[in-house]
Enzyme design. Sequence first.
Site, PDB file in Angstrom:
ATOM      1  N   GLU A  59       0.845  -1.205   0.000  1.00  0.00           N
ATOM      2  CA  GLU A  59       0.000   0.000   0.000  1.00  0.00           C
ATOM      3  C   GLU A  59       0.869   1.239   0.000  1.00  0.00           C
ATOM      4  O   GLU A  59       2.000   1.205   0.461  1.00  0.00           O
ATOM      5  CB  GLU A  59      -0.843   0.039   1.290  1.00  0.00           C
ATOM      6  CG  GLU A  59      -1.707  -1.157   1.486  1.00  0.00           C
ATOM      7  CD  GLU A  59      -2.256  -1.254   2.916  1.00  0.00           C
ATOM      8  OE1 GLU A  59      -2.112  -0.283   3.679  1.00  0.00           O
ATOM      9  OE2 GLU A  59      -2.810  -2.306   3.235  1.00  0.00           O
ATOM     10  N   LYS A  75       2.123   4.659   1.487  1.00  0.00           N
ATOM     11  CA  LYS A  75       2.197   5.225   2.835  1.00  0.00           C
ATOM     12  C   LYS A  75       1.798   6.691   2.714  1.00  0.00           C
ATOM     13  O   LYS A  75       2.563   7.527   2.225  1.00  0.00           O
ATOM     14  CB  LYS A  75       3.608   5.077   3.402  1.00  0.00           C
ATOM     15  CG  LYS A  75       3.710   5.471   4.862  1.00  0.00           C
ATOM     16  CD  LYS A  75       5.061   5.060   5.439  1.00  0.00           C
ATOM     17  CE  LYS A  75       5.123   5.295   6.933  1.00  0.00           C
ATOM     18  NZ  LYS A  75       4.992   6.704   7.295  1.00  0.00           N
ATOM     19  N   ASP A  82       1.044  10.411   3.604  1.00  0.00           N
ATOM     20  CA  ASP A  82       1.683  11.324   4.555  1.00  0.00           C
ATOM     21  C   ASP A  82       0.637  12.281   5.117  1.00  0.00           C
ATOM     22  O   ASP A  82       0.457  13.390   4.638  1.00  0.00           O
ATOM     23  CB  ASP A  82       2.802  12.096   3.851  1.00  0.00           C
ATOM     24  CG  ASP A  82       3.734  12.759   4.843  1.00  0.00           C
ATOM     25  OD1 ASP A  82       3.594  12.506   6.056  1.00  0.00           O
ATOM     26  OD2 ASP A  82       4.598  13.531   4.406  1.00  0.00           O
ATOM     27  N   GLU A 104      -5.703   7.259   7.410  1.00  0.00           N
ATOM     28  CA  GLU A 104      -4.959   8.505   7.363  1.00  0.00           C
ATOM     29  C   GLU A 104      -5.833   9.639   6.857  1.00  0.00           C
ATOM     30  O   GLU A 104      -6.403   9.544   5.769  1.00  0.00           O
ATOM     31  CB  GLU A 104      -3.765   8.284   6.421  1.00  0.00           C
ATOM     32  CG  GLU A 104      -2.600   9.191   6.656  1.00  0.00           C
ATOM     33  CD  GLU A 104      -1.674   8.748   7.786  1.00  0.00           C
ATOM     34  OE1 GLU A 104      -1.993   7.770   8.509  1.00  0.00           O
ATOM     35  OE2 GLU A 104      -0.635   9.406   7.956  1.00  0.00           O
ATOM     36  N   TYR A 123      -6.928   2.251   6.021  1.00  0.00           N
ATOM     37  CA  TYR A 123      -5.899   1.268   5.668  1.00  0.00           C
ATOM     38  C   TYR A 123      -5.806   0.056   6.587  1.00  0.00           C
ATOM     39  O   TYR A 123      -5.067  -0.867   6.287  1.00  0.00           O
ATOM     40  CB  TYR A 123      -4.518   1.920   5.499  1.00  0.00           C
ATOM     41  CG  TYR A 123      -3.992   2.665   6.718  1.00  0.00           C
ATOM     42  CD1 TYR A 123      -3.762   2.008   7.921  1.00  0.00           C
ATOM     43  CD2 TYR A 123      -3.700   4.013   6.635  1.00  0.00           C
ATOM     44  CE1 TYR A 123      -3.276   2.686   9.022  1.00  0.00           C
ATOM     45  CE2 TYR A 123      -3.202   4.705   7.739  1.00  0.00           C
ATOM     46  CZ  TYR A 123      -3.003   4.030   8.930  1.00  0.00           C
ATOM     47  OH  TYR A 123      -2.524   4.705  10.008  1.00  0.00           O
ATOM     48  N   LYS A 153      10.724   3.546   2.913  1.00  0.00           N
ATOM     49  CA  LYS A 153      10.686   5.013   2.867  1.00  0.00           C
ATOM     50  C   LYS A 153      11.322   5.546   1.594  1.00  0.00           C
ATOM     51  O   LYS A 153      12.434   5.148   1.222  1.00  0.00           O
ATOM     52  CB  LYS A 153      11.431   5.590   4.082  1.00  0.00           C
ATOM     53  CG  LYS A 153      10.782   5.237   5.416  1.00  0.00           C
ATOM     54  CD  LYS A 153       9.428   5.897   5.609  1.00  0.00           C
ATOM     55  CE  LYS A 153       9.568   7.328   6.062  1.00  0.00           C
ATOM     56  NZ  LYS A 153       9.697   7.511   7.506  1.00  0.00           N
ATOM     57  N   CYS A 203      15.339  48.492  -9.404  1.00  0.00           N
ATOM     58  CA  CYS A 203      15.771  47.287 -10.122  1.00  0.00           C
ATOM     59  C   CYS A 203      17.229  46.970  -9.796  1.00  0.00           C
ATOM     60  O   CYS A 203      18.086  47.858  -9.887  1.00  0.00           O
ATOM     61  CB  CYS A 203      15.599  47.492 -11.621  1.00  0.00           C
ATOM     62  SG  CYS A 203      16.261  46.117 -12.580  1.00  0.00           S
ATOM     63  N   CYS A 249      19.184  47.743 -13.294  1.00  0.00           N
ATOM     64  CA  CYS A 249      19.265  49.050 -13.950  1.00  0.00           C
ATOM     65  C   CYS A 249      18.931  50.204 -13.016  1.00  0.00           C
ATOM     66  O   CYS A 249      18.945  51.361 -13.441  1.00  0.00           O
ATOM     67  CB  CYS A 249      18.364  49.084 -15.184  1.00  0.00           C
ATOM     68  SG  CYS A 249      16.613  49.069 -14.763  1.00  0.00           S
ATOM     69  N   CYS A 309      10.246  45.386 -13.195  1.00  0.00           N
ATOM     70  CA  CYS A 309      11.074  46.476 -13.677  1.00  0.00           C
ATOM     71  C   CYS A 309      10.455  46.861 -15.016  1.00  0.00           C
ATOM     72  O   CYS A 309      10.340  46.027 -15.909  1.00  0.00           O
ATOM     73  CB  CYS A 309      12.523  46.025 -13.880  1.00  0.00           C
ATOM     74  SG  CYS A 309      13.486  47.250 -14.784  1.00  0.00           S
ATOM     75  N   CYS A 326      16.473  48.118 -19.457  1.00  0.00           N
ATOM     76  CA  CYS A 326      17.079  47.257 -18.445  1.00  0.00           C
ATOM     77  C   CYS A 326      17.919  46.162 -19.108  1.00  0.00           C
ATOM     78  O   CYS A 326      17.416  45.359 -19.891  1.00  0.00           O
ATOM     79  CB  CYS A 326      15.992  46.631 -17.579  1.00  0.00           C
ATOM     80  SG  CYS A 326      16.648  45.503 -16.342  1.00  0.00           S
TER      81      CYS A 326
HETATM   82  S1  IVH Z   1      -0.283   0.511   8.794  1.00  0.00           S
HETATM   83  C1  IVH Z   1       0.876  -1.418  12.570  1.00  0.00           C
HETATM   84  N1  IVH Z   1      -0.707   1.511   6.405  1.00  0.00           N
HETATM   85  O1  IVH Z   1       2.338   5.511   8.774  1.00  0.00           O
HETATM   86  C2  IVH Z   1       0.521  -0.846  11.274  1.00  0.00           C
HETATM   87  N2  IVH Z   1       0.155   2.937   8.093  1.00  0.00           N
HETATM   88  O2  IVH Z   1       4.532   4.566  11.110  1.00  0.00           O
HETATM   89  C3  IVH Z   1       0.661   0.616  11.319  1.00  0.00           C
HETATM   90  N3  IVH Z   1       0.483   5.253   7.367  1.00  0.00           N
HETATM   91  O3  IVH Z   1       1.381   7.030  11.472  1.00  0.00           O
HETATM   92  C4  IVH Z   1      -0.046   1.339  10.315  1.00  0.00           C
HETATM   93  N4  IVH Z   1      -0.233   4.983   5.297  1.00  0.00           N
HETATM   94  O4  IVH Z   1      -0.645   6.558  10.056  1.00  0.00           O
HETATM   95  C5  IVH Z   1      -0.274   1.748   7.654  1.00  0.00           C
HETATM   96  N5  IVH Z   1      -1.158   2.259   4.243  1.00  0.00           N
HETATM   97  C6  IVH Z   1      -0.743   2.502   5.504  1.00  0.00           C
HETATM   98  C7  IVH Z   1      -0.311   3.771   5.917  1.00  0.00           C
HETATM   99  C8  IVH Z   1       0.133   3.959   7.228  1.00  0.00           C
HETATM  100  C9  IVH Z   1       0.245   5.846   6.184  1.00  0.00           C
HETATM  101  C10 IVH Z   1       1.038   5.945   8.556  1.00  0.00           C
HETATM  102  C11 IVH Z   1       0.351   5.634   9.844  1.00  0.00           C
HETATM  103  C12 IVH Z   1       1.401   5.766  10.897  1.00  0.00           C
HETATM  104  C13 IVH Z   1       2.668   5.604  10.148  1.00  0.00           C
HETATM  105  C14 IVH Z   1       3.327   4.331  10.552  1.00  0.00           C
END
Ligand code: IVH
Length: 546
Positions: free
Chosen positions: A144, A146, A148, A204, A256, A345, A439, A442, A457, A462
């Site tokens: 999936e 992640k 933010d 999230e 999620y 990451k 400017c 000039c 300007c 110029c």
């Molecule tokens: S699973 C134990 N799935 O990432 C499982 N987390 O450090 C923990 N996050 O703050 C969460 N997308 O909010 C999971 N598809 C996703 C996610 C997700 C974002 C965030 C979560 C948490 C951090 C995990």
Amino acid sequence: MSVIEESLIEKTQRLSRVAAGTALDELDEPSARQLAGALRPVVAEHARLYYVQDTPLITDGEYDRLFRFLSDLEQAFPHLQRPDSPTQRVGGEPLDEFTKVQHREPLLSLSNAFDADELRAWYERIGKVLSGAGLDETPALAVELKIDGIALALTYEAGVLNLGATRGNGRVGENITPHVRTIHSVPLTLRTDTPPARIEARGEAYMPRSAFDAMNERLVEAGERPFANPRNGTAGSLRQLDPTITAQRPLAFFAYSLGPVEGDLAVGSQTEALAWMREVGFSVNEWVATVTDIEEAIVYCEEMGARRDTLDYEIDGVVVKVDSFALQQLLGNVSNAPRWAVAYKFPAREATTRLSAIETNVGRTGVIKPLALLEPVEIGGVTVSKATLHNEDYVKSRDIRLGDLVTVKRAGDVIPQVIGPVEGARDGSEQAWAMPTRCPACAQPLKREEGDADTYCVSAECPEQLKRHVEHYAMRNAMDIDGLGSKLAVQLVDAGLIMALPDIYALSVEQLLELDKFAEKKAENLLAGIEASKTRRLSRLLFALG
Ligand code: IVH
């Protein structure tokens, strides 16, 4: 849905007719109750099709009429109001403070992997644990994005949302139920006739990038401070004591995972959990996938890394999870994180560094752009020492000061930009910056028209503007003059050989030979390039002249 049951569209048409033909002051209580009961799920379903599925079945106008009718009905018969009505996404009364909630099961964090080998090492480790337990298969994985944003835990009792909480420290979070109700992609009731007695959905809260930019523009226009990034915008919008403010912010939610469940739910894997959550009305990210082993997961991570800039929400990696709940249970947790999941990451796109000075540059049109000179900092493998500050208002609205520690963002192909100051790091020595009044090239007075964000300007003489003009005129997609790039444009203007664009066509070999690093061959080639540009089409000439 059974065949004898009226379809959604038929119900909608019938209710629209009723709405159009009903005077609220003539309605008796039992009919009002019946009507509200019929309208609520229909309005909620259209809202889901619009906000969650992105496939509306009726026009915005038709939806608005139905919504308003339900809302008026609930106003006329206040005892029919219910917190799970689709009309209740407006926020309600301000809170005095946020109350704490103890999570039934802690919201864990994730251990990280920064490259493919770390993912393989994780998969090997769990393989060993599983084979130690007599299981020799390699486990399938759910992969999936992640997201933010800000993690939330949503509790539904008998299918009705009754608690929304932040993650907090993982064990204790804050009760933000009224705020969560304002998020259109959070279902207020689950779309099922057989909801478990109690269930927690986790996910999230986030802000789509495009909506975030628009929100920041509105904030700046209103004289308020814009947010540094969508994540801060999300946190800041949820942290409002007055949830009616939250209701005006473009928040969204991706579910999620499932938290604790009480009652019956036949779900045995992450893939099934996501499918169930999507089924009952949650927004589940479209890129979730199930793969057979870590090599496929690595391919997914690479693909999503390449896709990152095209998504309308921020992601900071990929979460890889063992799919089977039985195997998850067997693997268990290590301290604060599950052994069965890992976060891959992506390289960071933001970093903090010192803003040493602000330079102003003159563009082709005379526009003056402030440019931040930074202490060099590495962002995603590239050293950044300059970043754009866009315009005067950008610097002012974010209160960016000389000497500030600032957050700098570099994403994809776009020019790095200063996002904002780290205010907590100030020591009082920072100095406010002001747009120069003359400017930098000039020394003529600069102009900024009312309602325009940019300063110009406007001098016809110029030299900086002329350099940019010559450069643009000669570009490949303009007059395409071979050998005339930005360096030479600067040289020609500085030497006084070009004082206006037509001077390009009066250049001679003798003049060019006087320039630094110019030999006969190079001069002749340039003149040939200039000669060739005379045959370009009119459309190119028009573009070149800007
Ligand atoms: S699973 C134990 N799935 O990432 C499982 N987390 O450090 C923990 N996050 O703050 C969460 N997308 O909010 C999971 N598809 C996703 C996610 C997700 C974002 C965030 C979560 C948490 C951090 C995990």
